[in-house]
Enzyme design. Structure first.
Site, PDB file in Angstrom:
ATOM      1  N   LYS A 142      46.036  39.023  41.202  1.00  0.00           N
ATOM      2  CA  LYS A 142      44.739  38.369  41.011  1.00  0.00           C
ATOM      3  C   LYS A 142      44.091  38.175  42.379  1.00  0.00           C
ATOM      4  O   LYS A 142      44.831  38.090  43.364  1.00  0.00           O
ATOM      5  CB  LYS A 142      44.903  37.041  40.281  1.00  0.00           C
ATOM      6  CG  LYS A 142      45.496  35.930  41.146  1.00  0.00           C
ATOM      7  CD  LYS A 142      45.237  34.577  40.558  1.00  0.00           C
ATOM      8  CE  LYS A 142      45.080  33.557  41.662  1.00  0.00           C
ATOM      9  NZ  LYS A 142      44.923  32.208  41.288  1.00  0.00           N
ATOM     10  N   HIS A 172      50.871  34.732  37.125  1.00  0.00           N
ATOM     11  CA  HIS A 172      52.173  34.083  37.292  1.00  0.00           C
ATOM     12  C   HIS A 172      52.159  32.643  36.810  1.00  0.00           C
ATOM     13  O   HIS A 172      53.184  31.993  36.726  1.00  0.00           O
ATOM     14  CB  HIS A 172      52.589  34.097  38.775  1.00  0.00           C
ATOM     15  CG  HIS A 172      51.713  33.203  39.614  1.00  0.00           C
ATOM     16  ND1 HIS A 172      50.473  33.582  40.027  1.00  0.00           N
ATOM     17  CD2 HIS A 172      51.894  31.953  40.066  1.00  0.00           C
ATOM     18  CE1 HIS A 172      49.923  32.595  40.712  1.00  0.00           C
ATOM     19  NE2 HIS A 172      50.761  31.589  40.745  1.00  0.00           N
ATOM     20  N   LYS A 176      57.139  33.016  31.013  1.00  0.00           N
ATOM     21  CA  LYS A 176      57.475  33.349  29.632  1.00  0.00           C
ATOM     22  C   LYS A 176      57.897  32.101  28.852  1.00  0.00           C
ATOM     23  O   LYS A 176      57.521  31.911  27.691  1.00  0.00           O
ATOM     24  CB  LYS A 176      58.606  34.364  29.646  1.00  0.00           C
ATOM     25  CG  LYS A 176      58.757  35.116  28.372  1.00  0.00           C
ATOM     26  CD  LYS A 176      59.699  36.266  28.594  1.00  0.00           C
ATOM     27  CE  LYS A 176      59.740  37.182  27.416  1.00  0.00           C
ATOM     28  NZ  LYS A 176      60.511  38.385  27.687  1.00  0.00           N
ATOM     29  N   GLU A 210      45.568  19.267  41.500  1.00  0.00           N
ATOM     30  CA  GLU A 210      46.578  19.344  42.567  1.00  0.00           C
ATOM     31  C   GLU A 210      46.356  18.219  43.564  1.00  0.00           C
ATOM     32  O   GLU A 210      45.211  17.853  43.852  1.00  0.00           O
ATOM     33  CB  GLU A 210      46.434  20.670  43.326  1.00  0.00           C
ATOM     34  CG  GLU A 210      46.786  21.884  42.523  1.00  0.00           C
ATOM     35  CD  GLU A 210      46.612  23.146  43.368  1.00  0.00           C
ATOM     36  OE1 GLU A 210      47.540  23.479  44.113  1.00  0.00           O
ATOM     37  OE2 GLU A 210      45.552  23.764  43.286  1.00  0.00           O
ATOM     38  N   ASP A 229      39.453  30.711  41.061  1.00  0.00           N
ATOM     39  CA  ASP A 229      40.880  30.712  41.392  1.00  0.00           C
ATOM     40  C   ASP A 229      41.746  30.277  40.205  1.00  0.00           C
ATOM     41  O   ASP A 229      42.787  30.863  39.944  1.00  0.00           O
ATOM     42  CB  ASP A 229      41.123  29.771  42.584  1.00  0.00           C
ATOM     43  CG  ASP A 229      42.580  29.766  43.011  1.00  0.00           C
ATOM     44  OD1 ASP A 229      43.160  30.868  43.119  1.00  0.00           O
ATOM     45  OD2 ASP A 229      43.150  28.675  43.227  1.00  0.00           O
ATOM     46  N   HIS A 234      43.880  31.531  34.982  1.00  0.00           N
ATOM     47  CA  HIS A 234      44.995  30.808  34.373  1.00  0.00           C
ATOM     48  C   HIS A 234      44.601  29.891  33.210  1.00  0.00           C
ATOM     49  O   HIS A 234      45.217  29.908  32.155  1.00  0.00           O
ATOM     50  CB  HIS A 234      45.704  29.964  35.425  1.00  0.00           C
ATOM     51  CG  HIS A 234      46.081  30.745  36.647  1.00  0.00           C
ATOM     52  ND1 HIS A 234      46.664  31.978  36.576  1.00  0.00           N
ATOM     53  CD2 HIS A 234      45.969  30.469  37.963  1.00  0.00           C
ATOM     54  CE1 HIS A 234      46.894  32.426  37.791  1.00  0.00           C
ATOM     55  NE2 HIS A 234      46.479  31.530  38.659  1.00  0.00           N
ATOM     56  N   LYS A 332      41.510  20.529  43.824  1.00  0.00           N
ATOM     57  CA  LYS A 332      42.449  20.286  44.921  1.00  0.00           C
ATOM     58  C   LYS A 332      42.199  18.918  45.531  1.00  0.00           C
ATOM     59  O   LYS A 332      41.121  18.336  45.362  1.00  0.00           O
ATOM     60  CB  LYS A 332      42.228  21.334  46.021  1.00  0.00           C
ATOM     61  CG  LYS A 332      42.759  22.707  45.687  1.00  0.00           C
ATOM     62  CD  LYS A 332      42.712  23.592  46.927  1.00  0.00           C
ATOM     63  CE  LYS A 332      43.281  24.955  46.632  1.00  0.00           C
ATOM     64  NZ  LYS A 332      44.705  24.973  46.339  1.00  0.00           N
TER      65      LYS A 332
HETATM   66  P1  NDP Z   1      48.182  38.970  53.150  1.00  0.00           P
HETATM   67  O1  NDP Z   1      46.893  39.162  53.870  1.00  0.00           O
HETATM   68  O2  NDP Z   1      49.158  37.964  53.631  1.00  0.00           O
HETATM   69  O3  NDP Z   1      48.979  40.365  53.060  1.00  0.00           O
HETATM   70  C1  NDP Z   1      48.327  41.576  52.770  1.00  0.00           C
HETATM   71  C2  NDP Z   1      49.251  42.720  53.130  1.00  0.00           C
HETATM   72  O4  NDP Z   1      48.547  43.928  52.907  1.00  0.00           O
HETATM   73  C3  NDP Z   1      49.695  42.734  54.585  1.00  0.00           C
HETATM   74  O5  NDP Z   1      51.046  43.102  54.609  1.00  0.00           O
HETATM   75  C4  NDP Z   1      48.816  43.831  55.163  1.00  0.00           C
HETATM   76  O6  NDP Z   1      49.386  44.447  56.290  1.00  0.00           O
HETATM   77  C5  NDP Z   1      48.753  44.792  54.026  1.00  0.00           C
HETATM   78  N1  NDP Z   1      47.658  45.753  54.169  1.00  0.00           N
HETATM   79  C6  NDP Z   1      46.355  45.493  54.388  1.00  0.00           C
HETATM   80  N2  NDP Z   1      45.662  46.654  54.463  1.00  0.00           N
HETATM   81  C7  NDP Z   1      46.551  47.653  54.254  1.00  0.00           C
HETATM   82  C8  NDP Z   1      46.452  49.063  54.215  1.00  0.00           C
HETATM   83  N3  NDP Z   1      45.276  49.714  54.354  1.00  0.00           N
HETATM   84  N4  NDP Z   1      47.573  49.794  53.973  1.00  0.00           N
HETATM   85  C9  NDP Z   1      48.771  49.172  53.811  1.00  0.00           C
HETATM   86  N5  NDP Z   1      48.922  47.830  53.845  1.00  0.00           N
HETATM   87  C10 NDP Z   1      47.836  47.078  54.079  1.00  0.00           C
HETATM   88  O7  NDP Z   1      47.762  38.679  51.623  1.00  0.00           O
HETATM   89  P2  NDP Z   1      48.638  37.914  50.494  1.00  0.00           P
HETATM   90  O8  NDP Z   1      50.025  38.382  50.567  1.00  0.00           O
HETATM   91  O9  NDP Z   1      48.360  36.460  50.580  1.00  0.00           O
HETATM   92  O10 NDP Z   1      47.920  38.399  49.145  1.00  0.00           O
HETATM   93  C11 NDP Z   1      48.132  39.679  48.580  1.00  0.00           C
HETATM   94  C12 NDP Z   1      47.523  39.682  47.172  1.00  0.00           C
HETATM   95  O11 NDP Z   1      48.177  38.711  46.364  1.00  0.00           O
HETATM   96  C13 NDP Z   1      46.041  39.303  47.130  1.00  0.00           C
HETATM   97  O12 NDP Z   1      45.418  40.023  46.092  1.00  0.00           O
HETATM   98  C14 NDP Z   1      46.048  37.828  46.759  1.00  0.00           C
HETATM   99  O13 NDP Z   1      44.859  37.432  46.117  1.00  0.00           O
HETATM  100  C15 NDP Z   1      47.243  37.795  45.815  1.00  0.00           C
HETATM  101  N6  NDP Z   1      47.866  36.483  45.683  1.00  0.00           N
HETATM  102  C16 NDP Z   1      48.393  35.855  46.780  1.00  0.00           C
HETATM  103  C17 NDP Z   1      49.021  34.626  46.653  1.00  0.00           C
HETATM  104  C18 NDP Z   1      49.611  33.929  47.825  1.00  0.00           C
HETATM  105  O14 NDP Z   1      50.078  32.787  47.652  1.00  0.00           O
HETATM  106  N7  NDP Z   1      49.656  34.546  49.005  1.00  0.00           N
HETATM  107  C19 NDP Z   1      49.122  33.959  45.324  1.00  0.00           C
HETATM  108  C20 NDP Z   1      48.577  34.716  44.232  1.00  0.00           C
HETATM  109  C21 NDP Z   1      47.967  35.923  44.428  1.00  0.00           C
HETATM  110  P3  NDP Z   1      48.752  44.031  57.762  1.00  0.00           P
HETATM  111  O15 NDP Z   1      49.134  42.622  57.980  1.00  0.00           O
HETATM  112  O16 NDP Z   1      49.396  45.010  58.665  1.00  0.00           O
HETATM  113  O17 NDP Z   1      47.252  44.235  57.642  1.00  0.00           O
END
Ligand code: NDP
Length: 462
Positions: A142, A172, A176, A210, A229, A234, A332
């Site tokens: 999401k 998430h 379930k 929250e 969000d 959700h 929040k």
């Molecule tokens: P981050 O910014 O922490 O991580 C994103 C990742 O994507 C990094 O590892 C980044 O690598 C990589 N990336 C970006 N561009 C590229 C590319 N062109 N090729 C390969 N890898 C790439 O984001 P999050 O982990 O927080 O979020 C990821 C997804 O999950 C989003 O859609 C978010 O909305 C969703 N989400 C996140 C939550 C959370 O708590 N974090 C909760 C619920 C959903 P690099 O750092 O090298 O750019």
């Protein structure tokens, strides 16, 4: 219980990101420690120039908790996954790079897009169906699009790659156990279903308050806000489960058909100044912790007017629910965490004369995480048997041993899309809230303010 794993390789894109480290890998570790990942290979990929050692270190940290609680076979399985994993540096948006990696993996593969939403879309656009190993599952995080139109566009891109039941749009929030708890309560108790309608229910509230503030997540949250969000995804799903018609079974087709039908009948009606509210927290104190004004938090663009508290009244236009308000609220930095659905029944049509005391409407409360059930009923006494008093029946509902992302991954690995949001439903959830987002962007609804640590703006408390 060991579920059948159909997937042979789990490829996580965005392996160096926050979601992967904090939620996905710990969820996978719990699954593995309980024997749900036989023969599975884990592969990480990202744009970061990570060494294999850095990836293994990340796994060790994320697996530590599950490992400390695992029995000897669980420990062996975690070790096996750790030993067999690899990290690949690539730009998933560059033509051929992701396809090249996929060609080397043992199928069927589940591709988990733990990437920024725009990058996930570009990565999918760069793929063709022939480049995907047979049986590939695509797991999308999401937010799924940013409005109805973009969700429809993303659905088209995905539909060109794999069949709908191989697309997992992750939600998430509803594990379930919670889904089955709501369905079990509603459909396994004959005393409830006959009164579960407009004749006997006055309103339904679904609340996710929250006591946490922004917690450094401005980059994501300031562009989203509470409505997108929490409510768009959700809380509409919870509402649907509370309101659906009885499905013939709890398999994905029957259940997701029932959810889709219910959401198609749902809308938020104008005037939005009456049926929606929004607010943003100002400086305050939560449990002795000082919380800065949201507008002053690092990374926040105050001019965006992002709401940190949103409330909408959803109407469900069908025979069962016509006229019953479904109030969805999430925010929040509130005074206390409150995560529950509250069903308020209509008062009895006539209370025999002679009774005294307070006759308040019966309420049924379903608490989420931990899942609980609370039923408030009016009873006689104690002392004066003519005087009505309030009693509460309380039950703990079944909990899952897996973390929420363990449950998400279990569905992905075993090929069960029950917990994932179907494409038409993802679009419909945006269709329901798009008019509100537009009205808020026009400032048709005032952005109210509340102090962090308060129950919300004056007059909001339910
Ligand atoms: P981050 O910014 O922490 O991580 C994103 C990742 O994507 C990094 O590892 C980044 O690598 C990589 N990336 C970006 N561009 C590229 C590319 N062109 N090729 C390969 N890898 C790439 O984001 P999050 O982990 O927080 O979020 C990821 C997804 O999950 C989003 O859609 C978010 O909305 C969703 N989400 C996140 C939550 C959370 O708590 N974090 C909760 C619920 C959903 P690099 O750092 O090298 O750019």
């Amino acid at each position: 219980m060991t579920s059948q794993t159909t997937i042979k390789t789990l490829l996580i894109l965005g392996a160096s990101g926050d979601l992967t480290g904090r939620l996905l890998l710990p969820g996978l570790a719990r699954l593995a420690a309980r024997g749900h990942t036989p023969g599975l290979t884990l592969v990480g990929a990202g744009s970061d120039d990570w060494t294999q050692e850095q990836w293994l270190e990340r796994l060790e940290t994320s697996f530590a908790d599950a490992n400390s609680q695992a029995d000897s076979s669980g420990k062996r399985e975690l070790k096996r996954i750790h030993k067999g994993t690899g990290y690949h540096q690539l730009d998933v948006t560059a033509a051929g790079q992701l396809a090249g990696l996929l060609a080397t993996l043992k199928g069927p593969v589940a591709v988990y897009f733990a990437l920024p939403p725009k990058i996930s879309q570009l990565a999918c656009e760069a793929l063709t169906p022939e480049q995907l190993p047979a049986g590939t599952r695509l797991v999308m995080e999401k937010p799924f699009g940013s409005n109805e139109e973009s969700a429809r566009h993303l659905n088209k891109i995905l539909a060109a790659l794999v069949p709908e039941d191989h697309i997992h749009r992750v939600d998430h929030f509803l594990g379930k156990a919670t889904v089955l708890n709501i369905l079990g309560l509603r459909f396994a108790n004959n005393f409830l279903e006959p009164v579960w309608n407009r004749d006997h229910i006055a309103k339904v509230e679904i609340i996710f308050d929250e006591d946490l503030a922004l917690e450094g997540r401005a980059r994501y949250y300031d562009g989203a806000g509470a409505l997108r969000d929490m409510i768009q995804s959700h809380l509409l799903q919870v509402m649907a489960l509370m309101a659906i018609e009885p499905p013939a079974s709890v398999d994905e087709r029957d259940l997701r058909d029932a959810v889709a039908t219910l959401l198609r009948a749902s809308s938020i009606k104008a005037p939005y100044a009456k049926n929606t509210r929004r607010a943003r927290y100002a400086a305050g104190t939560i449990d002795g912790r000082k919380v800065p004004d949201y507008a002053q938090e690092t990374g926040v663009d105050a001019a965006r007017g992002t709401e940190t508290l949103a409330e909408v009244q959803v109407s469900i236009d069908n025979w069962r629910w016509q006229g019953v308000p479904f109030l969805l609220r999430s925010g929040k930095a509130l005074s206390s965490a409150r995560k529950e659905a509250v069903v308020t029944f209509r008062p009895p049509p006539h209370l025999p004369q002679g009774f005294t005391g307070v006759d308040s409407p019966n309420q049924l409360r379903i608490g989420f995480g931990p899942d609980t059930l609370q039923f408030d009923v009016d009873v006689n006494g104690p002392g004066d048997v003519l005087s009505l008093d309030r009693a509460t029946l309380h039950a703990e509902l079944s909990a899952s041993e897996l973390l929420p992302y363990g449950e998400v991954l279990e569905g992905v690995l075993s090929g069960d899309p029950l917990l994932s949001v179907r494409g038409d439903t993802a679009e419909d959830c945006w269709r329901i809230i798009d008019p509100v987002l537009k009205a808020w962007a026009r400032d048709s609804v005032p952005l109210e303010e509340y102090a962090a640590g308060s129950p919300g703006p004056e007059g909001w408390a339910t």
